[in-house]
Design a protein around this motif. Structure first.
Motif, PDB file in Angstrom:
ATOM      1  N   VAL A  50       0.822  -1.203   0.000  1.00 36.47           N
ATOM      2  CA  VAL A  50       0.000   0.000   0.000  1.00 36.47           C
ATOM      3  C   VAL A  50       0.860   1.259   0.000  1.00 36.47           C
ATOM      4  O   VAL A  50       1.818   1.375   0.771  1.00 36.47           O
ATOM      5  CB  VAL A  50      -0.942   0.031   1.217  1.00 36.47           C
ATOM      6  CG1 VAL A  50      -1.899   1.214   1.120  1.00 36.47           C
ATOM      7  CG2 VAL A  50      -1.719  -1.274   1.320  1.00 36.47           C
ATOM      8  N   ILE A  51       0.515   2.188  -0.868  1.00 34.16           N
ATOM      9  CA  ILE A  51       1.118   3.513  -0.878  1.00 34.16           C
ATOM     10  C   ILE A  51       0.117   4.456  -0.219  1.00 34.16           C
ATOM     11  O   ILE A  51      -1.018   4.584  -0.673  1.00 34.16           O
ATOM     12  CB  ILE A  51       1.422   3.977  -2.309  1.00 34.16           C
ATOM     13  CG1 ILE A  51       2.414   3.020  -2.974  1.00 34.16           C
ATOM     14  CG2 ILE A  51       1.955   5.409  -2.323  1.00 34.16           C
ATOM     15  CD1 ILE A  51       2.474   3.159  -4.484  1.00 34.16           C
ATOM     16  N   VAL A  52       0.531   5.091   0.859  1.00 34.09           N
ATOM     17  CA  VAL A  52      -0.345   5.979   1.613  1.00 34.09           C
ATOM     18  C   VAL A  52      -0.046   7.409   1.186  1.00 34.09           C
ATOM     19  O   VAL A  52       0.921   8.020   1.642  1.00 34.09           O
ATOM     20  CB  VAL A  52      -0.150   5.820   3.127  1.00 34.09           C
ATOM     21  CG1 VAL A  52      -1.225   6.593   3.884  1.00 34.09           C
ATOM     22  CG2 VAL A  52      -0.153   4.353   3.529  1.00 34.09           C
ATOM     23  N   ALA A  53      -0.858   7.946   0.306  1.00 33.08           N
ATOM     24  CA  ALA A  53      -0.623   9.286  -0.234  1.00 33.08           C
ATOM     25  C   ALA A  53      -1.544  10.291   0.443  1.00 33.08           C
ATOM     26  O   ALA A  53      -2.762  10.080   0.512  1.00 33.08           O
ATOM     27  CB  ALA A  53      -0.855   9.295  -1.743  1.00 33.08           C
ATOM     28  N   ASP A  54      -0.956  11.374   0.941  1.00 33.29           N
ATOM     29  CA  ASP A  54      -1.759  12.386   1.620  1.00 33.29           C
ATOM     30  C   ASP A  54      -0.941  13.663   1.769  1.00 33.29           C
ATOM     31  O   ASP A  54       0.291  13.613   1.860  1.00 33.29           O
ATOM     32  CB  ASP A  54      -2.181  11.893   3.015  1.00 33.29           C
ATOM     33  CG  ASP A  54      -3.423  12.593   3.531  1.00 33.29           C
ATOM     34  OD1 ASP A  54      -3.340  13.814   3.830  1.00 33.29           O
ATOM     35  OD2 ASP A  54      -4.477  11.948   3.634  1.00 33.29           O
ATOM     36  N   LEU A  55      -1.628  14.784   1.802  1.00 29.32           N
ATOM     37  CA  LEU A  55      -0.962  16.061   2.055  1.00 29.32           C
ATOM     38  C   LEU A  55      -0.382  16.090   3.462  1.00 29.32           C
ATOM     39  O   LEU A  55       0.641  16.736   3.710  1.00 29.32           O
ATOM     40  CB  LEU A  55      -1.959  17.210   1.861  1.00 29.32           C
ATOM     41  CG  LEU A  55      -1.423  18.636   1.987  1.00 29.32           C
ATOM     42  CD1 LEU A  55      -0.376  18.920   0.915  1.00 29.32           C
ATOM     43  CD2 LEU A  55      -2.571  19.639   1.882  1.00 29.32           C
ATOM     44  N   ASP A  56      -1.034  15.390   4.373  1.00 27.42           N
ATOM     45  CA  ASP A  56      -0.580  15.274   5.756  1.00 27.42           C
ATOM     46  C   ASP A  56       0.507  14.207   5.828  1.00 27.42           C
ATOM     47  O   ASP A  56       0.223  13.012   5.995  1.00 27.42           O
ATOM     48  CB  ASP A  56      -1.769  14.911   6.648  1.00 27.42           C
ATOM     49  CG  ASP A  56      -1.390  14.725   8.112  1.00 27.42           C
ATOM     50  OD1 ASP A  56      -0.208  14.904   8.460  1.00 27.42           O
ATOM     51  OD2 ASP A  56      -2.286  14.380   8.914  1.00 27.42           O
ATOM     52  N   ALA A  57       1.757  14.625   5.721  1.00 25.78           N
ATOM     53  CA  ALA A  57       2.869  13.676   5.681  1.00 25.78           C
ATOM     54  C   ALA A  57       2.982  12.876   6.976  1.00 25.78           C
ATOM     55  O   ALA A  57       3.207  11.661   6.953  1.00 25.78           O
ATOM     56  CB  ALA A  57       4.180  14.414   5.403  1.00 25.78           C
ATOM     57  N   ALA A  58       2.829  13.543   8.104  1.00 25.59           N
ATOM     58  CA  ALA A  58       2.930  12.845   9.389  1.00 25.59           C
ATOM     59  C   ALA A  58       1.793  11.848   9.548  1.00 25.59           C
ATOM     60  O   ALA A  58       1.996  10.726  10.029  1.00 25.59           O
ATOM     61  CB  ALA A  58       2.920  13.855  10.535  1.00 25.59           C
ATOM     62  N   GLY A  59       0.595  12.238   9.136  1.00 27.77           N
ATOM     63  CA  GLY A  59      -0.545  11.337   9.217  1.00 27.77           C
ATOM     64  C   GLY A  59      -0.383  10.134   8.315  1.00 27.77           C
ATOM     65  O   GLY A  59      -0.760   9.011   8.672  1.00 27.77           O
ATOM     66  N   ALA A  60       0.180  10.361   7.114  1.00 27.88           N
ATOM     67  CA  ALA A  60       0.417   9.256   6.188  1.00 27.88           C
ATOM     68  C   ALA A  60       1.422   8.272   6.775  1.00 27.88           C
ATOM     69  O   ALA A  60       1.256   7.049   6.663  1.00 27.88           O
ATOM     70  CB  ALA A  60       0.912   9.786   4.845  1.00 27.88           C
TER      71      ALA A  60
END
Length: 278
Positions: A50-60
């Motif tokens: 899984v690639i977890v892509a998000d603007l929230d880097a820490a959350g990703a």
């Protein structure tokens, strides 16, 4: 009967592995929190990379760590999860990310936003923000990843729509329009890429307890009214949406495309505002 027999003696189906995603690469855009985070964990538990892509880097990064700790079924391995900071409203960044990801087996788009205001109170900037994140981002992502899927002759794209694509209430104008647009966009993509083996489907949740619904949850009357409106008389948890994403990415749904899977506790099936005495 001849055609049925031919189908029956076709390829053998390993039903025990129907939902397994071992060795498959799936990007979850908006995977840092809420429904997206649960989808990340569910896909990894079924063996996906899984690639977890998000603007929230820490959350990703936190979602990727949580997925890595997710137990898999006995005798099966847990997949992997890698964080990928991404602004889905930056088309150049999306194209660059798609190049780094390589050919994906699946894409799940969970990023979204809602601004609850009546139409006369909406600003043009708010309208554009909702449409951009809920609809244009999917357009950009599909254009970036679907061609590579088509070259391989397989792939599954899942977008998070909403029951608001079909049933509205005051204050949901831009959100409802964006989700209805997403449904029709995915259906059109299904028609265009179907001959090349790529599937496109939408999930339409009902009310789910996530940060997106904080405004509602803070009002006890509003919260209870929503709980009572569905057949199950409660809100959904974010993890209750994740199974639908696993299903649509997996081989359990190889003949499902252009569809909307409603996961709303029966809200759109019943009139929850009044229960007559029969």
């Amino acid at each position: 009967m001849e055609h049925a027999s031919e189908h029956a003696v076709g390829r053998a189906v390993e039903y025990a592995k129907l939902f397994r995603l071992d060795g498959r690469r799936v990007a979850v855009v908006g995977g840092a929190g809420g429904i997206g985070r649960e989808v990340v964990c569910a896909l990894a538990a079924h063996g996906a990379e899984v690639i977890v892509a998000d603007l929230d880097a820490a959350g990703a990064a936190a979602a990727a760590e949580a997925a890595a700790a997710e137990p898999s079924a006995p005798g099966s391995r847990t997949g992997t999860a890698t964080a990928c900071p991404l602004d889905v409203l930056d088309e150049d960044a999306v194209r660059a990310a798609a190049d780094r990801w390589g050919a994906l087996d699946g894409l799940v788009v969970t990023a979204g936003v809602n601004v609850r205001k009546r139409i006369t109170d909406y600003t043009a900037a708010e309208f554009d923000r909702v449409l951009a994140l809920n609809l244009r981002a999917a357009f950009t992502l599909v254009r970036a990843v679907a061609p590579a899927m088509a070259e391989r002759g397989r792939g599954s794209v899942v977008g998070l729509a909403s029951m608001r694509a079909f049933q509205v209430e005051p204050g949901q104008s831009a959100y409802a329009a964006s989700k209805a647009g997403l449904v029709q966009f995915l259906r059109t993509a299904a028609a265009e890429w179907g001959p090349r083996g790529v599937r496109f489907n939408a999930i339409a949740p009902g009310v789910v307890r996530t940060p997106l619904t904080d405004q509602i949850a803070a009002d006890p009357q509003w919260y209870d009214a929503y709980a009572q409106a569905s057949a199950l008389r409660r809100w959904a948890r974010a993890d209750e949406i994740a199974g639908a994403a696993v299903y649509l990415v997996s081989d359990a749904s190889t003949f499902v495309t252009g569809s909307v899977l409603t996961v709303d506790g029966g809200w759109t099936a019943v009139d929850g505002r009044f229960e007559p005495t029969l």
